[in-house]
Design a protein around this motif. Structure first.
Motif, PDB file in Angstrom:
ATOM      1  N   LEU A   3       0.834  -1.189   0.000  1.00 54.52           N
ATOM      2  CA  LEU A   3       0.000   0.000   0.000  1.00 54.52           C
ATOM      3  C   LEU A   3       0.873   1.245   0.000  1.00 54.52           C
ATOM      4  O   LEU A   3       1.874   1.311   0.728  1.00 54.52           O
ATOM      5  CB  LEU A   3      -0.907   0.026   1.234  1.00 54.52           C
ATOM      6  CG  LEU A   3      -1.857  -1.162   1.408  1.00 54.52           C
ATOM      7  CD1 LEU A   3      -2.625  -1.032   2.711  1.00 54.52           C
ATOM      8  CD2 LEU A   3      -2.810  -1.261   0.239  1.00 54.52           C
ATOM      9  N   GLN A   4       0.495   2.213  -0.786  1.00 55.87           N
ATOM     10  CA  GLN A   4       1.223   3.475  -0.870  1.00 55.87           C
ATOM     11  C   GLN A   4       0.231   4.607  -0.621  1.00 55.87           C
ATOM     12  O   GLN A   4      -0.659   4.834  -1.426  1.00 55.87           O
ATOM     13  CB  GLN A   4       1.860   3.625  -2.250  1.00 55.87           C
ATOM     14  CG  GLN A   4       2.642   4.908  -2.453  1.00 55.87           C
ATOM     15  CD  GLN A   4       3.986   4.876  -1.768  1.00 55.87           C
ATOM     16  OE1 GLN A   4       4.590   3.825  -1.604  1.00 55.87           O
ATOM     17  NE2 GLN A   4       4.461   6.035  -1.340  1.00 55.87           N
ATOM     18  N   ALA A   5       0.394   5.279   0.504  1.00 59.55           N
ATOM     19  CA  ALA A   5      -0.488   6.396   0.841  1.00 59.55           C
ATOM     20  C   ALA A   5       0.144   7.706   0.404  1.00 59.55           C
ATOM     21  O   ALA A   5       1.368   7.879   0.468  1.00 59.55           O
ATOM     22  CB  ALA A   5      -0.758   6.420   2.343  1.00 59.55           C
ATOM     23  N   CYS A  21      -4.733   5.895  -1.512  1.00 62.02           N
ATOM     24  CA  CYS A  21      -4.088   4.658  -1.062  1.00 62.02           C
ATOM     25  C   CYS A  21      -4.042   3.715  -2.257  1.00 62.02           C
ATOM     26  O   CYS A  21      -5.067   3.138  -2.638  1.00 62.02           O
ATOM     27  CB  CYS A  21      -4.867   4.052   0.086  1.00 62.02           C
ATOM     28  SG  CYS A  21      -4.164   2.515   0.739  1.00 62.02           S
ATOM     29  N   VAL A  33     -10.635  -1.909   3.396  1.00 66.25           N
ATOM     30  CA  VAL A  33      -9.595  -0.886   3.443  1.00 66.25           C
ATOM     31  C   VAL A  33      -9.987   0.096   4.537  1.00 66.25           C
ATOM     32  O   VAL A  33     -11.091   0.625   4.532  1.00 66.25           O
ATOM     33  CB  VAL A  33      -9.448  -0.146   2.107  1.00 66.25           C
ATOM     34  CG1 VAL A  33      -8.429   0.997   2.249  1.00 66.25           C
ATOM     35  CG2 VAL A  33      -9.008  -1.109   1.014  1.00 66.25           C
ATOM     36  N   TRP A  35      -8.954   3.510   6.920  1.00 65.16           N
ATOM     37  CA  TRP A  35      -8.138   4.703   7.134  1.00 65.16           C
ATOM     38  C   TRP A  35      -8.060   4.933   8.640  1.00 65.16           C
ATOM     39  O   TRP A  35      -9.073   4.923   9.334  1.00 65.16           O
ATOM     40  CB  TRP A  35      -8.750   5.920   6.451  1.00 65.16           C
ATOM     41  CG  TRP A  35      -8.599   5.920   4.965  1.00 65.16           C
ATOM     42  CD1 TRP A  35      -9.503   5.506   4.041  1.00 65.16           C
ATOM     43  CD2 TRP A  35      -7.448   6.347   4.234  1.00 65.16           C
ATOM     44  NE1 TRP A  35      -8.992   5.651   2.775  1.00 65.16           N
ATOM     45  CE2 TRP A  35      -7.731   6.172   2.855  1.00 65.16           C
ATOM     46  CE3 TRP A  35      -6.203   6.880   4.589  1.00 65.16           C
ATOM     47  CZ2 TRP A  35      -6.819   6.500   1.848  1.00 65.16           C
ATOM     48  CZ3 TRP A  35      -5.302   7.211   3.584  1.00 65.16           C
ATOM     49  CH2 TRP A  35      -5.614   7.020   2.237  1.00 65.16           C
ATOM     50  N   THR A  79      -6.953   1.980  -6.430  1.00 67.26           N
ATOM     51  CA  THR A  79      -6.710   3.065  -5.488  1.00 67.26           C
ATOM     52  C   THR A  79      -7.981   3.416  -4.735  1.00 67.26           C
ATOM     53  O   THR A  79      -9.059   3.492  -5.317  1.00 67.26           O
ATOM     54  CB  THR A  79      -6.178   4.310  -6.217  1.00 67.26           C
ATOM     55  OG1 THR A  79      -4.950   3.981  -6.873  1.00 67.26           O
ATOM     56  CG2 THR A  79      -5.923   5.452  -5.240  1.00 67.26           C
ATOM     57  N   TYR A  96      -2.959   6.827   7.939  1.00 68.59           N
ATOM     58  CA  TYR A  96      -2.527   5.556   7.385  1.00 68.59           C
ATOM     59  C   TYR A  96      -3.694   4.869   6.684  1.00 68.59           C
ATOM     60  O   TYR A  96      -4.830   4.931   7.160  1.00 68.59           O
ATOM     61  CB  TYR A  96      -2.043   4.624   8.492  1.00 68.59           C
ATOM     62  CG  TYR A  96      -0.865   5.127   9.280  1.00 68.59           C
ATOM     63  CD1 TYR A  96      -1.044   5.925  10.416  1.00 68.59           C
ATOM     64  CD2 TYR A  96       0.434   4.790   8.918  1.00 68.59           C
ATOM     65  CE1 TYR A  96       0.029   6.382  11.151  1.00 68.59           C
ATOM     66  CE2 TYR A  96       1.519   5.235   9.655  1.00 68.59           C
ATOM     67  CZ  TYR A  96       1.309   6.035  10.762  1.00 68.59           C
ATOM     68  OH  TYR A  96       2.385   6.475  11.487  1.00 68.59           O
ATOM     69  N   CYS A  97      -3.375   4.205   5.587  1.00 68.59           N
ATOM     70  CA  CYS A  97      -4.354   3.277   5.035  1.00 68.59           C
ATOM     71  C   CYS A  97      -3.891   1.864   5.337  1.00 68.59           C
ATOM     72  O   CYS A  97      -2.689   1.598   5.430  1.00 68.59           O
ATOM     73  CB  CYS A  97      -4.556   3.492   3.545  1.00 68.59           C
ATOM     74  SG  CYS A  97      -3.140   3.165   2.494  1.00 68.59           S
ATOM     75  N   TRP A 115      -0.261  -2.429   5.657  1.00 68.33           N
ATOM     76  CA  TRP A 115      -0.260  -1.015   6.005  1.00 68.33           C
ATOM     77  C   TRP A 115       0.557  -0.194   5.026  1.00 68.33           C
ATOM     78  O   TRP A 115       1.610  -0.633   4.565  1.00 68.33           O
ATOM     79  CB  TRP A 115       0.317  -0.817   7.414  1.00 68.33           C
ATOM     80  CG  TRP A 115      -0.637  -1.258   8.484  1.00 68.33           C
ATOM     81  CD1 TRP A 115      -0.823  -2.527   8.941  1.00 68.33           C
ATOM     82  CD2 TRP A 115      -1.556  -0.426   9.197  1.00 68.33           C
ATOM     83  NE1 TRP A 115      -1.812  -2.538   9.911  1.00 68.33           N
ATOM     84  CE2 TRP A 115      -2.273  -1.262  10.078  1.00 68.33           C
ATOM     85  CE3 TRP A 115      -1.857   0.943   9.178  1.00 68.33           C
ATOM     86  CZ2 TRP A 115      -3.263  -0.784  10.938  1.00 68.33           C
ATOM     87  CZ3 TRP A 115      -2.831   1.425  10.034  1.00 68.33           C
ATOM     88  CH2 TRP A 115      -3.521   0.571  10.896  1.00 68.33           C
ATOM     89  N   GLY A 116       0.066   0.997   4.740  1.00 69.23           N
ATOM     90  CA  GLY A 116       0.841   1.979   4.001  1.00 69.23           C
ATOM     91  C   GLY A 116       1.752   2.726   4.956  1.00 69.23           C
ATOM     92  O   GLY A 116       1.693   2.547   6.178  1.00 69.23           O
ATOM     93  N   THR A 119       0.844   9.351   5.889  1.00 64.66           N
ATOM     94  CA  THR A 119       1.016  10.658   5.276  1.00 64.66           C
ATOM     95  C   THR A 119       0.527  11.715   6.261  1.00 64.66           C
ATOM     96  O   THR A 119      -0.524  11.557   6.879  1.00 64.66           O
ATOM     97  CB  THR A 119       0.274  10.739   3.917  1.00 64.66           C
ATOM     98  OG1 THR A 119       0.515  12.002   3.308  1.00 64.66           O
ATOM     99  CG2 THR A 119      -1.231  10.530   4.066  1.00 64.66           C
TER     100      THR A 119
END
Length: 125
Positions: A3-5, A21, A33, A35, A79, A96-97, A115-116, A119
């Protein structure tokens, strides 16, 4: 699953931000998913959850963000987004996502496997 937040930043109170995310790797027809956010000296807390399954897609929100935050998704991009409107200084936190390959609703961070990186969202008064 990776995962990339992204999408955090500095905004004035009343403003908006949209977090993203992006997921890559193993996919599943049923997943959730979440947050979450964590402010300094506070525990990580649930913000919103999207539950995707073959029977239904549902979204849930913490009372503190209900009516202001909205989850959406772009399947083509794998996404999930968190649109945050009417931001308040108390929304300031690292967001976090997280995801898990089960279509069950759950707000506990410990029940999410992926987990991402987080951000930062800062809302100035």
């Amino acid at each position: 699953v990776q995962l990339q937040a992204s999408g955090g930043g500095l905004v004035q109170a009343g403003g908006s931000l949209r977090l993203a995310c992006a997921a890559s790797g193993r996919t599943s027809s049923s997943y959730r998913v979440g947050w979450f956010r964590q402010a300094p000296q506070k525990e990580r807390e649930y913000v919103a959850v999207a539950v995707i399954s073959r029977s239904a897609n549902r979204t849930y929100y913490a009372d503190s963000v209900k009516g202001r935050f909205t989850i959406s998704r772009d399947n083509a991009k794998n996404t999930m987004y968190l649109q945050m409107n009417s931001l308040k200084p108390e929304d300031t936190a690292v967001y976090y996502c997280a995801a898990d390959t089960t279509g069950m609703y759950d707000t506990s961070p410990s029940h999410y496997k992926y987990w991402g990186q987080g951000t930062q969202v800062t809302v100035s008064s």
